[in-house]
Design a protein around this motif. Structure first.
Motif, mmCIF file in Angstrom:
data_model
loop_
_atom_site.group_PDB
_atom_site.id
_atom_site.type_symbol
_atom_site.label_atom_id
_atom_site.label_comp_id
_atom_site.label_asym_id
_atom_site.label_seq_id
_atom_site.Cartn_x
_atom_site.Cartn_y
_atom_site.Cartn_z
ATOM 1 N N GLY A 105 0.811 -1.206 0.000
ATOM 2 C CA GLY A 105 0.000 0.000 0.000
ATOM 3 C C GLY A 105 0.844 1.255 0.000
ATOM 4 N N THR A 106 1.941 1.227 0.751
ATOM 5 C CA THR A 106 2.841 2.380 0.758
ATOM 6 C C THR A 106 3.499 2.549 -0.605
ATOM 7 N N ILE A 107 3.909 1.434 -1.204
ATOM 8 C CA ILE A 107 4.499 1.489 -2.546
ATOM 9 C C ILE A 107 3.516 2.123 -3.527
ATOM 10 N N ALA A 108 2.260 1.712 -3.456
ATOM 11 C CA ALA A 108 1.237 2.254 -4.349
ATOM 12 C C ALA A 108 1.035 3.749 -4.108
ATOM 13 N N ALA A 109 0.926 4.152 -2.835
ATOM 14 C CA ALA A 109 0.705 5.556 -2.507
ATOM 15 C C ALA A 109 1.873 6.434 -2.957
ATOM 16 N N VAL A 110 3.091 5.951 -2.725
ATOM 17 C CA VAL A 110 4.279 6.710 -3.122
ATOM 18 C C VAL A 110 4.374 6.788 -4.644
ATOM 19 N N ALA A 111 4.007 5.712 -5.329
ATOM 20 C CA ALA A 111 4.044 5.710 -6.795
ATOM 21 C C ALA A 111 3.051 6.712 -7.375
ATOM 22 N N VAL A 112 1.869 6.799 -6.783
ATOM 23 C CA VAL A 112 0.869 7.764 -7.253
ATOM 24 C C VAL A 112 1.337 9.193 -6.964
ATOM 25 N N ALA A 113 2.018 9.393 -5.829
ATOM 26 C CA ALA A 113 2.574 10.722 -5.533
ATOM 27 C C ALA A 113 3.626 11.086 -6.588
ATOM 28 N N PHE A 114 4.444 10.109 -6.978
ATOM 29 C CA PHE A 114 5.438 10.333 -8.032
ATOM 30 C C PHE A 114 4.744 10.751 -9.327
#
Length: 482
Positions: A105-114
């Motif tokens: 979930g953190t990977i997904a959230a950080v990727a969307v922020a990117f």
């Protein structure tokens, strides 16, 4: 090194491990979270205290984990510590929560922020731009780029830890230099003495934004507000423990993991505090939600909570948005590389205990757990598409605190259970500091349970769901008799 780790190549130095700690911690939170903290607490003293407390607690936890890392320098890190201190069920519940929500979930959230900040330069990847549709599914540009970034970084890490560490160290150094540059320029070129002085007038007069105005708070209301504010500061300081997952690939892990935990968390704690002092020297604290420029909006009401961009605009002018977008792109890309690099090693340890897909316990031709990296990438990509990852992350802040508490409590259990086990490093300040962490974290968890029940109960449900899943998985993946 344990038998399960003997195929790993120990190629990560102390510097590499430290960059993994710092790089995994610094994402986009430091550029955004201060707005919410200010709306919760309304004064410079209490705002800085929320960051200081998060930093001190993180440092205490890191220094405490050092003892466990020295005792068990194995792939899987925190999962192994919980298994050795307690039992496989509690360890599985941690691994289950990490895979299903926290890590992916953190990977997904950080990727969307990117992707969100990349869209500043390429609008095609914007959150509102639908690239194509399949039936009722609309695929937004931000989702597509987020998934592509996850796949690219996963592909890099499938090719071996050496390539992954080069990306990690390079991007972490780049964002450290950039953030220090922002701090130095903010405290010199853009510094406004009048604003700074005003921000520290009545610095301990706590106030809470109720949706229409700031109202003074004290007592229980202040404690609840501080606990609520620390959700953001603690989340911004999280992921420091990821280095323990990759212990099998660190040179002299018994000594270098404790050192990397200390140096990495200390660097980030100092950076976060200095960054917030910089904000206070550039922007009014409270401001107004109806403000027409960054100064009148202040820290509390920065557009879309982008305090970093608002502060940068007072230093770089019209170029600020572009500069901050690049900085956050570098920051989030490097952060995700660290999360992807380390996460698969946790699933490797679970697979070795027959509590995850057996393929996750095997290394590919490049001596990395390829199946775990792929499974993590697929699930993180799915979370990008569902759009539920943000809520899931909120749900598990409470759960993450519970596992930190349990892990540090494990130090006391193992001191009694395995007194003769070699400890190249012992928890600093034992037993006072570990107890202090447990008490403080428990208080924060209790505050969250009372103040944010709608988030904490689903988080607790996800953790407890791991109990029946454990028995199903244990039966499914149990080794068959020859």
């Amino acid at each position: 090194m344990s038998g399960s780790d003997q195929d790993f190549k120990q190629s990560l130095s102390l510097t590499d491990a430290t960059m993994l700690v710092a790089g995994s911690m610094i994402g986009s939170g430091i550029f955004i979270v201060s707005a919410d903290v200010t709306r919760n607490l309304g004064s410079s003293g209490w705002m800085l205290l929320a960051w200081v407390l998060a930093g001190v607690l993180t440092l205490i936890a890191a220094l405490s984990y050092g003892e466990l890392a020295g005792m068990f320098p194995k792939a899987g890190g925190q999962y192994v510590y919980l298994r050795e201190a307690f039992n496989p069920l509690i360890a599985f519940m941690y691994g289950w929560t990490m895979f299903t929500v926290i890590q992916a979930g953190t990977i997904a959230a950080v990727a969307v922020a990117f992707a969100k900040f990349t869209s500043y330069f390429i609008p095609w990847f914007g959150e509102d731009n639908i690239l194509f549709s399949i039936g009722s599914w609309n695929f937004k540009g931000s989702q597509v780029l987020a998934i592509l970034s996850i796949l690219v970084l996963s592909g890099i890490n499938l090719r071996g830890v050496n390539l992954g560490k080069v990306v990690q160290t390079s991007f972490t150094l780049a964002k450290l230099v950039a953030i220090f540059g922002l701090i130095i320029l903010g405290l010199t070129l853009g510094f406004n003495q009048e604003i700074f002085t005003n921000n520290f007038t009545l610095s301990w007069d706590a106030q809470h934004w109720d949706g229409s105005t700031f109202s003074s708070i004290s007592g229980v209301a202040l404690i609840l507000a501080l606990g609520g504010a620390m959700v953001g500061t603690l989340f911004s300081s999280d992921a420091w423990n990821n280095v323990t997952f990759i212990a099998g690939e660190i040179k002299d892990p018994s000594r270098n993991i404790p050192k990397s935990l200390f140096f990495g968390t200390l660097i980030v704690t100092v950076i976060y505090l200095l960054t917030n002092v910089t904000y206070l020297g550039l922007l009014p604290l409270q401001g107004s939600p109806n403000g027409t420029d960054v100064v009148s909006q202040g820290i509390a009401f920065a557009t879309n909570d982008r305090v970093g961009t608002a502060a940068a605009s007072l230093i770089f002018g019209v170029s600020a948005a572009a500069i901050m977008s690049v900085l956050i792109m570098v920051s989030t890309f490097g952060c995700n590389n660290g999360l992807i690099l380390s996460g698969s090693r946790l699933y490797y340890a679970m697979a070795k205990d027959n509590l995850f897909f057996p393929k996750a316990g095997r290394l590919n031709e490049n001596a990395v757990p390829g199946f775990g990296i792929k499974a993590q990438a697929i699930w993180a990509s799915a979370l990008c598409l569902t759009g539920t990852y943000g809520a899931l992350l909120d749900y598990t802040i409470f759960a993450a605190l519970l596992f930190y508490i349990l892990t540090i409590a494990g130090i006391f259990v193992l001191r009694r259970k395995s007194p003769d086990t070699f400890r190249p490093y012992k928890a600093f300040g034992y037993p006072v500091l570990p107890i202090l962490y447990i008490v403080c974290a428990a208080v924060i968890a209790f505050i969250l349970l009372i103040d944010k029940t709608e988030n904490t109960l689903p988080g607790l449900f996800i953790v407890l769901l791991g109990i029946p899943v454990y028995y199903v998985v244990k039966k499914k993946f149990a080794p068959t008799a020859e």
